[in-house]
Scaffold this active site. Structure first.
Site, mmCIF file in Angstrom:
data_model
loop_
_atom_site.group_PDB
_atom_site.id
_atom_site.type_symbol
_atom_site.label_atom_id
_atom_site.label_comp_id
_atom_site.label_asym_id
_atom_site.label_seq_id
_atom_site.Cartn_x
_atom_site.Cartn_y
_atom_site.Cartn_z
ATOM 1 N N GLU A 38 -10.567 6.123 4.243
ATOM 2 C CA GLU A 38 -10.768 5.848 3.038
ATOM 3 C C GLU A 38 -10.556 7.498 2.597
ATOM 4 O OE1 GLU A 38 -14.209 3.486 1.920
ATOM 5 O OE2 GLU A 38 -14.079 3.316 4.026
ATOM 6 N N ASN B 220 -17.295 5.085 -2.110
ATOM 7 C CA ASN B 220 -18.583 5.374 -1.650
ATOM 8 C C ASN B 220 -19.833 5.337 -2.289
ATOM 9 O OD1 ASN B 220 -20.623 6.662 0.521
ATOM 10 N ND2 ASN B 220 -18.746 5.791 1.489
ATOM 11 N N ARG B 221 -20.863 6.151 -2.081
ATOM 12 C CA ARG B 221 -22.067 5.933 -2.464
ATOM 13 C C ARG B 221 -22.581 7.045 -3.568
ATOM 14 N NH1 ARG B 221 -22.167 4.043 2.500
ATOM 15 N NH2 ARG B 221 -23.011 2.118 2.979
ATOM 16 N N HIS C 120 -9.440 0.500 0.616
ATOM 17 C CA HIS C 120 -10.378 -0.194 1.667
ATOM 18 C C HIS C 120 -9.591 -1.031 2.705
ATOM 19 C CE1 HIS C 120 -14.266 -0.799 3.360
ATOM 20 N NE2 HIS C 120 -14.708 0.074 2.565
ATOM 21 N N SER C 121 -8.575 -0.707 3.058
ATOM 22 C CA SER C 121 -7.859 -1.659 4.154
ATOM 23 C C SER C 121 -8.493 -1.223 5.765
ATOM 24 C CB SER C 121 -6.347 -1.291 4.296
ATOM 25 O OG SER C 121 -5.840 -1.897 3.271
ATOM 26 N N TYR C 122 -8.898 -2.158 6.252
ATOM 27 C CA TYR C 122 -9.449 -2.489 7.525
ATOM 28 C C TYR C 122 -8.311 -2.507 8.616
ATOM 29 C CZ TYR C 122 -14.284 -3.072 6.152
ATOM 30 O OH TYR C 122 -15.563 -2.921 5.453
ATOM 31 N N GLN D 50 -13.067 9.166 4.416
ATOM 32 C CA GLN D 50 -14.319 8.452 5.064
ATOM 33 C C GLN D 50 -13.755 7.858 6.060
ATOM 34 O OE1 GLN D 50 -17.410 8.704 3.959
ATOM 35 N NE2 GLN D 50 -18.476 6.935 4.970
ATOM 36 N N HIS E 99 -19.154 1.780 -3.910
ATOM 37 C CA HIS E 99 -17.811 1.353 -4.216
ATOM 38 C C HIS E 99 -17.706 0.630 -5.595
ATOM 39 C CE1 HIS E 99 -16.669 2.517 -0.227
ATOM 40 N NE2 HIS E 99 -17.083 1.222 0.513
ATOM 41 N N ASP F 127 -19.179 6.710 10.060
ATOM 42 C CA ASP F 127 -19.327 6.247 8.660
ATOM 43 C C ASP F 127 -19.606 7.539 7.924
ATOM 44 O OD1 ASP F 127 -19.298 4.619 6.316
ATOM 45 O OD2 ASP F 127 -20.788 3.583 6.853
HETATM 46 C C1 BGC Z 1 -18.731 2.587 3.813
HETATM 47 C C2 BGC Z 1 -19.599 1.685 4.558
HETATM 48 C C3 BGC Z 1 -19.572 0.199 3.995
HETATM 49 C C4 BGC Z 1 -18.434 -0.218 4.097
HETATM 50 C C5 BGC Z 1 -18.296 -1.610 3.174
HETATM 51 C C6 BGC Z 1 -17.314 1.832 3.675
HETATM 52 O O1 BGC Z 1 -16.507 2.403 3.108
HETATM 53 O O2 BGC Z 1 -18.763 3.928 4.228
HETATM 54 O O3 BGC Z 1 -20.856 2.442 4.623
HETATM 55 O O4 BGC Z 1 -20.715 -0.501 4.718
HETATM 56 O O5 BGC Z 1 -17.510 0.575 3.135
HETATM 57 O O6 BGC Z 1 -17.857 -2.748 3.867
#
Ligand code: BGC
Length: 339
Positions: free
Chosen positions: A304, A64-65, A164-166, A276, A90, A236
Site C-alpha cells: 500500500e 492505515n492507523r 488495498h489489493s491483496y 505498507q 483505513h 505489517d
Molecule cells: C493493515 C493491517 C490490517 C489490514 C486490514 C493493512 O493495511 O496494515 O494491519 O489488518 O490492512 O485487512
C-alpha cells in the site's frame, strides 16, 4: 452495484466495482501465456458488502492507523471512529472502501480506464472539510495499471489515499506467498507498538528481517523471534522509500515482486514516501474466497503506497494535511512482466 471490465491486447483484464472502487479481479499472463487472476476477493458482489478485509478497495480518507482516533489540527482536536482496537483504521467504520463511487469509463489510443469520483461530506467519520476525490484507474498496452489520486478540500484535513489489493502472483487461491521474492527500495522502516502505531522512530533495516534491498523470499525471515514481527504477526509495516532528493514528487521504484513458479513480476512505482508491506497475517480462512477458496494467513500480500501511518500525530513525518486551495495528488504504477 455496477461492474466494469477493462482489457488490453496482451491478456490483462481488470474488473472493478463502483462499490469501494474494488478491483474484483486482475488477470495477468504468466511466462507461458497462461492467464490467472492474481488478486484475492469474492465471487459475489454481496460478499464485499457483508465483511471484507479491504480486498481490492480504495482506502480513504486515511490509509492505515491513527492512534486512538485522535489528532490535533490548527489547535482543534478531532475525534474519529475507532474500528481497530483502540485505533482508527483505513478511514473508519465506513471508509472509502464502503461507499459507492461515480464511475466514468474512458478510452485512449494505448490505454483505457475508469475515473471514480466521491465527495466525502464535512464531518464524515469525524474528519473536517468537504473532500472531493477522484481516483483514476488506467490499464495500458504496456501492461501497467496506474492509480492516480486527486483531491481538494474546503477545510484543512489529513488525506492519505491508497489501494488495498491483496496479490498472489501464482494466482489467488494458489497457497501462500512466502516463496515470492520481494525487493523494497527502502533503507529504513517505521517500527510500531503492540497496537501497530508507529513509535516515531525511523529505523535502519540493516541486519534486520526488514532488509529487502536485495531480492529475498517473503518467508525467509518471517518466522524469526523478533519484536516487530511479533507485533505484526509477520510483516505489517511502513517502509520509508528512498526518493530522489532532486525529484521527490516523481514516481520511483518502491518494490518489485517475483513469483518463481509463474515467472510473474510486479513492479510498484510511486510518488508516495512510504509503502505498507502487509503479508496477509490476519487472513484466517474463515471468509470463503473466489470459488470457495480458503485464504489462510499469508495467502496474499499488499503493498500500500502511502504517507506514513499516524502522520497526523507525528510532526517529523511528511505531512498529510491538505489545505484549501491546494491539490492532493498521488500516483502509483503497477507494472507487470514475466521472467
Ligand atoms: C493493515 C493491517 C490490517 C489490514 C486490514 C493493512 O493495511 O496494515 O494491519 O489488518 O490492512 O485487512
Amino acid at each position: 452495484m455496477r461492474q466494469y471490465t477493462l482489457k488490453n491486447t496482451h491478456g490483462m483484464e481488470l474488473r472493478v466495482l463502483d462499490y469501494g472502487g474494488i478491483i474484483a479481479s486482475l488477470a495477468v499472463p504468466d511466462r507461458t501465456g497462461r492467464v490467472d487472476d492474481v488478486v484475492l476477493g469474492f465471487d459475489r458482489l454481496e460478499d464485499y458488502e457483508r465483511s471484507s478485509p479491504y480486498y481490492g478497495a480504495i482506502i480513504g480518507r486515511f490509509g492505515n492507523r491513527i492512534a486512538r482516533g485522535r489528532f490535533t489540527l490548527d489547535g482543534r482536536t478531532y475525534t474519529l471512529a475507532t474500528n481497530d482496537g483502540p485505533n482508527h483504521l483505513h478511514g473508519g467504520v465506513k471508509g472509502f472502501d464502503k461507499v459507492v463511487w461515480e464511475v466514468s469509463p474512458f478510452e485512449r489510443q494505448d490505454s483505457r480506464g475508469l475515473v471514480l469520483r466521491y465527495t466525502s461530506p464535512d464531518g464524515e467519520e469525524g474528519y473536517p472539510g468537504t473532500l472531493r476525490t477522484t481516483v483514476t484507474y488506467t490499464l495500458t498496452e504496456g501492461n501497467e495499471l496506474i492509480f492516480d489520486y486527486e483531491g481538494t478540500s474546503d477545510r484543512a484535513t489529513p488525506v492519505n489515499l491508497t489501494q488495498h489489493s491483496y496479490f498472489n502472483l501464482a494466482g489467488e487461491g494458489a497457497g501462500n506467498v512466502l516463496g515470492h521474492e520481494l525487493t523494497l527500495n527502502a533503507n529504513s522502516f517505521t517500527p510500531v507498538d503492540s497496537t501497530l502505531i508507529p513509535t516515531g522512530e525511523i529505523r535502519g533495516v540493516t541486519g534486520t528481517p526488514f532488509d529487502f534491498r536485495a531480492p529475498t523470499a517473503i518467508g525467509a525471515r518471517i518466522g524469526q523471534d523478533e519484536e516487530q514481527l511479533r507485533y505484526g504477526r509477520g510483516y505489517d509495516h511502513n517502509f520509508v522509500l528512498d526518493k530522489d532528493a532532486g525529484a521527490p514528487a516523481s514516481t520511483s521504484l518502491a518494490a518489485r515482486v517475483f513469483e518463481p513458479s509463474s515467472g510473474r513480476v510486479m513492479e510498484v512505482h510511486t510518488t508516495e514516501p512510504g509503502v505498507q508491506f502487509y503479508s496477509g497475517n490476519f487472513l484466517d480462512g474463515t471468509l470463503r474466497g473466489k470459488r470457495g477458496a480458503v485464504y489462510s494467513p499469508r495467502s496474499g500480500f499488499t503493498l500500500e503506497t502511502q504517507h506514513f501511518p499516524d502522520s497526523p500525530n507525528h510532526q517529523a513525518f511528511p505531512s498529510t494535511v491538505l489545505v484549501p486551495g491546494a491539490e492532493y495528488r498521488s500516483r502509483t504504477v503497477l507494472r507487470f512482466r514475466v521472467r
